[in-house]
Design a protein around this motif. Structure first.
Motif, PDB file in Angstrom:
ATOM      1  N   GLU A  70       9.006   4.941   3.986  1.00  0.00           N
ATOM      2  CA  GLU A  70       8.471   4.905   2.629  1.00  0.00           C
ATOM      3  C   GLU A  70       9.566   5.267   1.630  1.00  0.00           C
ATOM      4  O   GLU A  70      10.586   5.861   2.008  1.00  0.00           O
ATOM      5  CB  GLU A  70       7.284   5.857   2.492  1.00  0.00           C
ATOM      6  CG  GLU A  70       7.613   7.304   2.766  1.00  0.00           C
ATOM      7  CD  GLU A  70       6.372   8.181   2.737  1.00  0.00           C
ATOM      8  OE1 GLU A  70       6.495   9.353   2.343  1.00  0.00           O
ATOM      9  OE2 GLU A  70       5.282   7.694   3.118  1.00  0.00           O
ATOM     10  N   PRO A  71       9.382   4.908   0.369  1.00  0.00           N
ATOM     11  CA  PRO A  71      10.407   5.240  -0.638  1.00  0.00           C
ATOM     12  C   PRO A  71      10.476   6.743  -0.879  1.00  0.00           C
ATOM     13  O   PRO A  71       9.467   7.449  -0.783  1.00  0.00           O
ATOM     14  CB  PRO A  71       9.931   4.488  -1.886  1.00  0.00           C
ATOM     15  CG  PRO A  71       8.470   4.278  -1.680  1.00  0.00           C
ATOM     16  CD  PRO A  71       8.273   4.131  -0.208  1.00  0.00           C
ATOM     17  N   SER A  72      11.665   7.211  -1.191  1.00  0.00           N
ATOM     18  CA  SER A  72      11.857   8.619  -1.536  1.00  0.00           C
ATOM     19  C   SER A  72      11.366   8.874  -2.956  1.00  0.00           C
ATOM     20  O   SER A  72      11.138   7.942  -3.736  1.00  0.00           O
ATOM     21  CB  SER A  72      13.335   8.976  -1.431  1.00  0.00           C
ATOM     22  OG  SER A  72      14.069   8.270  -2.432  1.00  0.00           O
ATOM     23  N   GLN A  73      11.231  10.151  -3.306  1.00  0.00           N
ATOM     24  CA  GLN A  73      10.883  10.498  -4.682  1.00  0.00           C
ATOM     25  C   GLN A  73      11.992  10.056  -5.643  1.00  0.00           C
ATOM     26  O   GLN A  73      11.705   9.658  -6.774  1.00  0.00           O
ATOM     27  CB  GLN A  73      10.648  12.000  -4.806  1.00  0.00           C
ATOM     28  CG  GLN A  73       9.315  12.459  -4.256  1.00  0.00           C
ATOM     29  CD  GLN A  73       8.137  11.807  -4.978  1.00  0.00           C
ATOM     30  OE1 GLN A  73       8.018  11.888  -6.186  1.00  0.00           O
ATOM     31  NE2 GLN A  73       7.265  11.150  -4.219  1.00  0.00           N
ATOM     32  N   ASP A  74      13.237  10.089  -5.204  1.00  0.00           N
ATOM     33  CA  ASP A  74      14.328   9.596  -6.047  1.00  0.00           C
ATOM     34  C   ASP A  74      14.102   8.133  -6.421  1.00  0.00           C
ATOM     35  O   ASP A  74      14.266   7.737  -7.580  1.00  0.00           O
ATOM     36  CB  ASP A  74      15.672   9.722  -5.321  1.00  0.00           C
ATOM     37  CG  ASP A  74      16.129  11.151  -5.158  1.00  0.00           C
ATOM     38  OD1 ASP A  74      15.621  12.030  -5.876  1.00  0.00           O
ATOM     39  OD2 ASP A  74      16.989  11.394  -4.292  1.00  0.00           O
ATOM     40  N   MET A  99      10.128  -4.472   4.539  1.00  0.00           N
ATOM     41  CA  MET A  99       9.336  -4.910   3.393  1.00  0.00           C
ATOM     42  C   MET A  99       9.317  -3.852   2.297  1.00  0.00           C
ATOM     43  O   MET A  99       9.381  -4.188   1.097  1.00  0.00           O
ATOM     44  CB  MET A  99       7.910  -5.228   3.841  1.00  0.00           C
ATOM     45  CG  MET A  99       7.774  -6.417   4.784  1.00  0.00           C
ATOM     46  SD  MET A  99       8.153  -7.997   3.984  1.00  0.00           S
ATOM     47  CE  MET A  99       7.654  -9.141   5.286  1.00  0.00           C
ATOM     48  N   VAL A 100       9.236  -2.587   2.672  1.00  0.00           N
ATOM     49  CA  VAL A 100       9.315  -1.503   1.678  1.00  0.00           C
ATOM     50  C   VAL A 100      10.655  -1.569   0.947  1.00  0.00           C
ATOM     51  O   VAL A 100      10.734  -1.412  -0.282  1.00  0.00           O
ATOM     52  CB  VAL A 100       9.113  -0.128   2.355  1.00  0.00           C
ATOM     53  CG1 VAL A 100       9.464   1.012   1.400  1.00  0.00           C
ATOM     54  CG2 VAL A 100       7.678   0.018   2.840  1.00  0.00           C
ATOM     55  N   HIS A 101      11.714  -1.800   1.695  1.00  0.00           N
ATOM     56  CA  HIS A 101      13.061  -1.948   1.124  1.00  0.00           C
ATOM     57  C   HIS A 101      13.107  -3.114   0.131  1.00  0.00           C
ATOM     58  O   HIS A 101      13.599  -2.974  -0.996  1.00  0.00           O
ATOM     59  CB  HIS A 101      14.046  -2.166   2.274  1.00  0.00           C
ATOM     60  CG  HIS A 101      15.461  -2.429   1.858  1.00  0.00           C
ATOM     61  ND1 HIS A 101      16.475  -1.503   2.016  1.00  0.00           N
ATOM     62  CD2 HIS A 101      16.059  -3.528   1.304  1.00  0.00           C
ATOM     63  CE1 HIS A 101      17.611  -2.019   1.578  1.00  0.00           C
ATOM     64  NE2 HIS A 101      17.385  -3.254   1.138  1.00  0.00           N
ATOM     65  N   ALA A 138       0.822  -1.208   0.000  1.00  0.00           N
ATOM     66  CA  ALA A 138       0.000   0.000   0.000  1.00  0.00           C
ATOM     67  C   ALA A 138       0.855   1.256   0.000  1.00  0.00           C
ATOM     68  O   ALA A 138       0.502   2.261  -0.638  1.00  0.00           O
ATOM     69  CB  ALA A 138      -0.946  -0.009   1.208  1.00  0.00           C
ATOM     70  N   ILE A 139       1.972   1.231   0.708  1.00  0.00           N
ATOM     71  CA  ILE A 139       2.873   2.394   0.743  1.00  0.00           C
ATOM     72  C   ILE A 139       3.444   2.667  -0.641  1.00  0.00           C
ATOM     73  O   ILE A 139       3.470   3.812  -1.113  1.00  0.00           O
ATOM     74  CB  ILE A 139       3.991   2.159   1.777  1.00  0.00           C
ATOM     75  CG1 ILE A 139       3.420   2.240   3.198  1.00  0.00           C
ATOM     76  CG2 ILE A 139       5.124   3.173   1.598  1.00  0.00           C
ATOM     77  CD1 ILE A 139       4.393   1.822   4.286  1.00  0.00           C
ATOM     78  N   HIS A 161      17.032   7.272   1.994  1.00  0.00           N
ATOM     79  CA  HIS A 161      16.409   6.361   1.038  1.00  0.00           C
ATOM     80  C   HIS A 161      16.032   5.051   1.725  1.00  0.00           C
ATOM     81  O   HIS A 161      16.759   4.579   2.610  1.00  0.00           O
ATOM     82  CB  HIS A 161      17.367   6.062  -0.118  1.00  0.00           C
ATOM     83  CG  HIS A 161      17.576   7.232  -1.028  1.00  0.00           C
ATOM     84  ND1 HIS A 161      18.560   7.255  -1.998  1.00  0.00           N
ATOM     85  CD2 HIS A 161      16.909   8.413  -1.140  1.00  0.00           C
ATOM     86  CE1 HIS A 161      18.506   8.402  -2.653  1.00  0.00           C
ATOM     87  NE2 HIS A 161      17.518   9.112  -2.153  1.00  0.00           N
ATOM     88  N   CYS A 162      14.923   4.452   1.278  1.00  0.00           N
ATOM     89  CA  CYS A 162      14.554   3.155   1.842  1.00  0.00           C
ATOM     90  C   CYS A 162      15.553   2.084   1.432  1.00  0.00           C
ATOM     91  O   CYS A 162      15.621   1.032   2.076  1.00  0.00           O
ATOM     92  CB  CYS A 162      13.131   2.775   1.430  1.00  0.00           C
ATOM     93  SG  CYS A 162      12.918   2.254  -0.290  1.00  0.00           S
ATOM     94  N   LEU A 163      16.332   2.326   0.371  1.00  0.00           N
ATOM     95  CA  LEU A 163      17.346   1.379  -0.100  1.00  0.00           C
ATOM     96  C   LEU A 163      18.728   1.650   0.504  1.00  0.00           C
ATOM     97  O   LEU A 163      19.720   1.106   0.026  1.00  0.00           O
ATOM     98  CB  LEU A 163      17.440   1.419  -1.630  1.00  0.00           C
ATOM     99  CG  LEU A 163      16.346   0.661  -2.371  1.00  0.00           C
ATOM    100  CD1 LEU A 163      16.431   0.948  -3.870  1.00  0.00           C
ATOM    101  CD2 LEU A 163      16.436  -0.837  -2.114  1.00  0.00           C
ATOM    102  N   TRP A 164      18.797   2.473   1.530  1.00  0.00           N
ATOM    103  CA  TRP A 164      20.076   2.685   2.218  1.00  0.00           C
ATOM    104  C   TRP A 164      20.657   1.333   2.604  1.00  0.00           C
ATOM    105  O   TRP A 164      19.965   0.469   3.159  1.00  0.00           O
ATOM    106  CB  TRP A 164      19.846   3.534   3.462  1.00  0.00           C
ATOM    107  CG  TRP A 164      21.100   3.920   4.186  1.00  0.00           C
ATOM    108  CD1 TRP A 164      22.263   4.365   3.635  1.00  0.00           C
ATOM    109  CD2 TRP A 164      21.297   3.903   5.609  1.00  0.00           C
ATOM    110  NE1 TRP A 164      23.188   4.640   4.626  1.00  0.00           N
ATOM    111  CE2 TRP A 164      22.626   4.360   5.844  1.00  0.00           C
ATOM    112  CE3 TRP A 164      20.505   3.568   6.688  1.00  0.00           C
ATOM    113  CZ2 TRP A 164      23.155   4.472   7.126  1.00  0.00           C
ATOM    114  CZ3 TRP A 164      21.028   3.677   7.967  1.00  0.00           C
ATOM    115  CH2 TRP A 164      22.348   4.128   8.179  1.00  0.00           C
TER     116      TRP A 164
END
Length: 334
Positions: A303-307, A272-274, A200-201, A291-294
């Motif tokens: 939540e994920p960044s706009q990037d 899970m978002v990652h 959902a995020i 970033h969520c992918l840090w």
């Protein structure tokens, strides 16, 4: 295979298919804005506005490029002239605007062509081999990232696709990616509910959802819970099946019993978002802690960044097989 590859024998036919008049009646070159564009994303056959700015591409404009031997040096090598423009929206393209090139090369132009934008603050220069009119060269707009860790969006996307996909664009099947969440619980943590929340995020605020929960799907993403096991790392995306072209067919999100108490729920959702970012083929990790992918530690953001959203959109809208290594990304002065 990289996008736009041909054998040399087909070069004359391919260039002939693309060649036409130098200009079109009514086409004009747009006045480029100052600096880099940050809030608008122009992709294959599409105009996607992130903050409502569509005026730059709202009417019939053409942008001028030079074409040359990729081994030539300088900013004005001998070769030819190319123009690219976006055509009016067409229902066949789902209301997106198809692009069209006009190319007038010199007779000695080689099979592999260097495309040099007249306005290098707006476009990335690139090199490719023209196959035919149906596989036209792909211009990519130069877009700033919010993060200062990366030169621009293309630089960020290349970083995230370097390890597994070697910076070559891959695609899932069309449409939202199905996610099988199951009914998995670890102690006090409802793992399946956490994954549904992460879905959902990612889908929030998007016109076209990235994911859809579908427990009967035969492809896509599946949650695998390893009961009574502590995994390292505790959450991990795993690509388990690809098609003959290297595109993903199935992925698993593996989770152990590392998370047991209700206090862990927040961290599981972040994780899970990652992992869903990885399933969007952003397989690498970011150096930006926002970033969520840090990648230096568990994610700090929910939540994920706009990037990251823009990088995923870039990969989804660029043609499969396009080799991002063929593009210049580091500076605006090509």
């Amino acid at each position: 295979m990289p996008h736009c590859r041909i054998r040399h024998a087909h070069t004359a036919q391919a260039l002939l298919a693309l060649a036409c008049l130098l200009c079109w009646p009514g086409c004009r070159e747009v006045d480029a804005p100052q600096g880099l564009i940050k809030d608008q994303l122009i992709l294959r056959a599409a105009t996607i506005a992130w903050k409502g700015r569509e005026s730059l591409f709202a009417s019939d404009h053409a942008w001028r490029w030079q074409v040359a031997d990729p081994d030539s040096s300088g900013h004005a090598p001998a070769g030819g002239t190319a123009w690219v423009r976006w055509l009016p929206a067409d229902k066949r393209y789902n209301r997106r605007r198809p692009l069209r090139w006009t190319l007038t090369p010199a007779p000695t132009l080689p099979a592999r062509i260097r495309f040099i934008p007249r306005d290098s603050s707006l476009w990335h220069g690139f090199t490719c081999e023209v196959v035919d009119a149906k596989a036209s060269p792909e211009p990519i707009l130069r877009i700033l990232t919010d993060s200062s860790d990366y030169a621009n969006l293309l630089d960020f996307a290349r970083h995230l696709t370097t390890g597994y996909f070697d910076q070559v664009v891959r695609h899932w099947q069309p449409g939202p990616i199905p996610v099988r969440c199951g009914q998995e619980v670890s102690g006090e943590v409802d793992l399946s509910a956490c994954l549904r929340r992460a879905v959902a995020i990612w889908n929030s605020g998007t016109r076209d959802p990235w994911f859809v929960v579908d427990e009967s799907a035969t492809w896509g993403v599946r949650l695998l819970h390893y009961r009574d096991s502590r995994l390292r790392p505790p959450l991990q995306a795993q690509l388990t099946r690809q098609d003959v072209h290297g595109n993903p067919v199935r992925m698993n999100i593996r989770v152990g019993d590392n998370y047991r108490t209700s206090r862990d729920t927040t961290y599981v959702i972040r994780g899970m978002v990652h992992e869903l970012a990885h399933t969007l083929l952003l397989w690498g990790h970011s150096t930006d802690r926002e970033h969520c992918l840090w990648g230096a530690a568990p994610p700090l953001v929910k939540e994920p960044s706009q990037d990251e959203r823009k990088a995923a959109q870039l990969l989804r809208d660029l043609p499969v097989g396009l080799d991002l290594k063929d593009y210049r990304v580091l500076s605006a002065s090509e």
